[in-house]
Scaffold this active site. Structure first.
Site, PDB file in Angstrom:
ATOM      1  N   ARG A  44     -13.234  -8.666   1.616  1.00 43.60           N
ATOM      2  CA  ARG A  44     -11.829  -8.358   1.308  1.00 43.60           C
ATOM      3  C   ARG A  44     -10.987  -9.616   1.561  1.00 43.60           C
ATOM      4  O   ARG A  44     -10.096  -9.945   0.802  1.00 43.60           O
ATOM      5  CB  ARG A  44     -11.323  -7.205   2.191  1.00 43.60           C
ATOM      6  CG  ARG A  44     -11.957  -5.851   1.892  1.00 43.60           C
ATOM      7  CD  ARG A  44     -11.521  -5.306   0.548  1.00 43.60           C
ATOM      8  NE  ARG A  44     -10.072  -5.198   0.442  1.00 43.60           N
ATOM      9  CZ  ARG A  44      -9.331  -4.183   0.930  1.00 43.60           C
ATOM     10  NH1 ARG A  44      -9.934  -3.158   1.509  1.00 43.60           N
ATOM     11  NH2 ARG A  44      -8.024  -4.161   0.778  1.00 43.60           N
ATOM     12  N   CYS A  88     -16.381   1.389   0.974  1.00 41.01           N
ATOM     13  CA  CYS A  88     -15.205   0.551   1.260  1.00 41.01           C
ATOM     14  C   CYS A  88     -14.769   0.654   2.713  1.00 41.01           C
ATOM     15  O   CYS A  88     -14.030  -0.203   3.195  1.00 41.01           O
ATOM     16  CB  CYS A  88     -14.067   0.916   0.325  1.00 41.01           C
ATOM     17  SG  CYS A  88     -13.412   2.577   0.567  1.00 41.01           S
ATOM     18  N   GLN A 120     -10.217  -3.797  -3.437  1.00 42.75           N
ATOM     19  CA  GLN A 120     -11.526  -3.378  -2.950  1.00 42.75           C
ATOM     20  C   GLN A 120     -12.625  -3.751  -3.949  1.00 42.75           C
ATOM     21  O   GLN A 120     -13.707  -4.227  -3.563  1.00 42.75           O
ATOM     22  CB  GLN A 120     -11.539  -1.868  -2.706  1.00 42.75           C
ATOM     23  CG  GLN A 120     -12.833  -1.371  -2.117  1.00 42.75           C
ATOM     24  CD  GLN A 120     -13.091  -1.951  -0.738  1.00 42.75           C
ATOM     25  OE1 GLN A 120     -12.254  -1.829   0.138  1.00 42.75           O
ATOM     26  NE2 GLN A 120     -14.237  -2.580  -0.534  1.00 42.75           N
ATOM     27  N   HIS A 171      -7.475   1.108  -6.306  1.00 45.15           N
ATOM     28  CA  HIS A 171      -7.631   0.177  -5.171  1.00 45.15           C
ATOM     29  C   HIS A 171      -8.316  -1.094  -5.692  1.00 45.15           C
ATOM     30  O   HIS A 171      -9.481  -1.367  -5.383  1.00 45.15           O
ATOM     31  CB  HIS A 171      -8.469   0.847  -4.085  1.00 45.15           C
ATOM     32  CG  HIS A 171      -8.386   0.167  -2.748  1.00 45.15           C
ATOM     33  ND1 HIS A 171      -7.601  -0.946  -2.493  1.00 45.15           N
ATOM     34  CD2 HIS A 171      -9.019   0.455  -1.569  1.00 45.15           C
ATOM     35  CE1 HIS A 171      -7.744  -1.304  -1.237  1.00 45.15           C
ATOM     36  NE2 HIS A 171      -8.586  -0.484  -0.657  1.00 45.15           N
ATOM     37  N   ASP A 193     -17.574   7.067  -0.906  1.00 40.47           N
ATOM     38  CA  ASP A 193     -16.347   6.924  -0.112  1.00 40.47           C
ATOM     39  C   ASP A 193     -16.123   8.256   0.591  1.00 40.47           C
ATOM     40  O   ASP A 193     -16.824   9.252   0.325  1.00 40.47           O
ATOM     41  CB  ASP A 193     -15.171   6.572  -1.042  1.00 40.47           C
ATOM     42  CG  ASP A 193     -13.935   6.090  -0.280  1.00 40.47           C
ATOM     43  OD1 ASP A 193     -14.002   5.934   0.963  1.00 40.47           O
ATOM     44  OD2 ASP A 193     -12.897   5.885  -0.931  1.00 40.47           O
ATOM     45  N   ARG A 233       0.890  -1.176   0.000  1.00 39.11           N
ATOM     46  CA  ARG A 233       0.000   0.000   0.000  1.00 39.11           C
ATOM     47  C   ARG A 233       0.916   1.211   0.000  1.00 39.11           C
ATOM     48  O   ARG A 233       1.721   1.396   0.920  1.00 39.11           O
ATOM     49  CB  ARG A 233      -0.908   0.001   1.228  1.00 39.11           C
ATOM     50  CG  ARG A 233      -1.578   1.355   1.460  1.00 39.11           C
ATOM     51  CD  ARG A 233      -2.677   1.306   2.477  1.00 39.11           C
ATOM     52  NE  ARG A 233      -3.846   0.638   1.929  1.00 39.11           N
ATOM     53  CZ  ARG A 233      -5.057   0.698   2.460  1.00 39.11           C
ATOM     54  NH1 ARG A 233      -5.261   1.395   3.564  1.00 39.11           N
ATOM     55  NH2 ARG A 233      -6.073   0.073   1.906  1.00 39.11           N
TER      56      ARG A 233
HETATM   57  N1   CP Z   1     -11.110  -0.130   2.492  1.00 41.83           N
HETATM   58  C1   CP Z   1      -9.834  -0.204   2.926  1.00 41.83           C
HETATM   59  O1   CP Z   1      -8.875  -0.366   2.140  1.00 41.83           O
HETATM   60  O2   CP Z   1      -9.715  -0.130   4.278  1.00 41.83           O
HETATM   61  P1   CP Z   1      -8.362   0.119   5.077  1.00 41.83           P
HETATM   62  O3   CP Z   1      -7.857   1.487   4.695  1.00 41.83           O
HETATM   63  O4   CP Z   1      -8.749   0.022   6.519  1.00 41.83           O
HETATM   64  O5   CP Z   1      -7.360  -0.928   4.678  1.00 41.83           O
END
Ligand code: CP
Length: 308
Positions: free
Chosen positions: A294, A266, A137, A134, A225, A107
């Site tokens: 997820r 998400c 997701q 992403h 979001d 990430r």
């Molecule tokens: N939706 C998501 O990626 O959550 P986090 O940022 O908690 O990993």
């Protein structure tokens, strides 16, 4: 070796295979305690590095648990605490990690970091979120939609709010999974044009409608979001809120969608900013199934990356 870098750069049939595999794995372990290993231990003797240069709850826990369920082991690494955060190049980091681990999930901020990691790693790399996309997701979102309502192909999906990284991957998903996409939000926060063009080139509708009520008309799924993403400056907060207030997902907006339209987010959410608690906790919300999925979707992604 397969990298999982984006939805639009991954083969359509492979994406469908991952969704089907995720569903099978989820069904096979239904009702079992969380840490019960999967019967076939596909990641036995495999080590997975999970690198985080940004905060995370779902991605961190779901990847870590997923690897453990499949019989593998993880190293959760903070970018700041690695030499990566102190001047070592991404290319060298990728080459070194490839000597220690079988799979890397990262990430990060810039998409270029992810691309460079994938270029120099000799093990598969998974995109756990960049400023631009992403994809994990969206795999969870497709799995969730289909569990509740059947095939997503041909459905109308509406995004209300900021055209951010999750939105971009959802648009890629429209092209790859065959659903129509409508964005509603202010022009300054439009999703990237390339994503819309990609989806259209796959033969689905990918349109922008400024009026949120019109946009949501006939929707099968409404998604939003946070209004300020992790990479956005906090100084933008007040301006963003002013721009986006009219795009809040609330019961009045959901009333324009189909009566059985699902709501997704998400997470993490800012309750009563981008979405009201009434919608989040309402009968059409599947946000916690989405969060759980997820885990299952990413297990399928990891297996595909490793050819297992
Ligand atoms: N939706 C998501 O990626 O959550 P986090 O940022 O908690 O990993």
């Amino acid at each position: 070796m397969n990298h999982f870098l984006d939805i639009h750069t991954t083969d359509k049939a492979a994406l469908r295979g991952m969704i089907d595999n995720a569903r099978q794995m989820k069904e096979a372990r239904a009702g079992q305690p969380k840490a019960t290993p999967d019967q076939d231990h596909p990641l036995k003797n495999r080590m997975v590095a999970l690198i985080f240069e940004k905060p995370s709850t779902r991605t961190r826990v779901s990847f870590d648990l997923g690897v453990r369920q499949m019989g593998g082991q993880t190293m959760v690494l903070s970018g700041k605490e690695m030499q990566l955060g102190h001047g070592e190049t991404i290319a060298d980091t990728a080459r070194v990690l490839s000597r220690y681990v079988d799979l890397i999930m990262i990430r990060t901020f810039e998409e270029a970091t992810l691309q460079e990691m994938a270029e120099y790693a000799s093990v598969p790399v998974i995109n756990g979120l960049t400023n631009r996309t992403h994809p994990c997701q969206i795999m969870a979102d497709v799995l969730t939609y289909e569990e509740h309502r059947g095939p997503i192909a041909g459905r109308k999906v509406v995004w209300s709010g900021d055209g951010n990284n999750v939105c971009a991957s959802l648009i890629h998903g429209a092209g790859q999974f065959g659903f129509d996409f409508t964005f509603t939000g202010p022009q300054t926060l439009d999703p990237e044009r390339e994503a819309l063009e990609f989806a259209r080139a796959q033969g689905v509708q990918a349109v922008i409608e400024r009026d949120p009520a019109k946009a949501v008309e006939g929707a099968d799924l409404v998604v939003t979001d946070t209004w300020v993403s992790m990479h956005d400056p906090q100084s933008a907060r007040e301006r963003r809120h002013n721009q986006l207030r009219g795009y809040q997902v609330n019961e009045a907006l959901m009333a324009h969608a189909k009566p059985d339209a699902l709501f997704m987010h998400c997470l993490p959410a800012h309750r009563d900013d981008e979405v009201t608690s009434a919608v989040m906790d309402g009968p059409n919300s599947v946000i916690f199934d989405e969060a759980e999925n997820r885990l299952h979707a990413q297990k399928a992604v990891m297996r595909w990356c490793l050819g297992l």
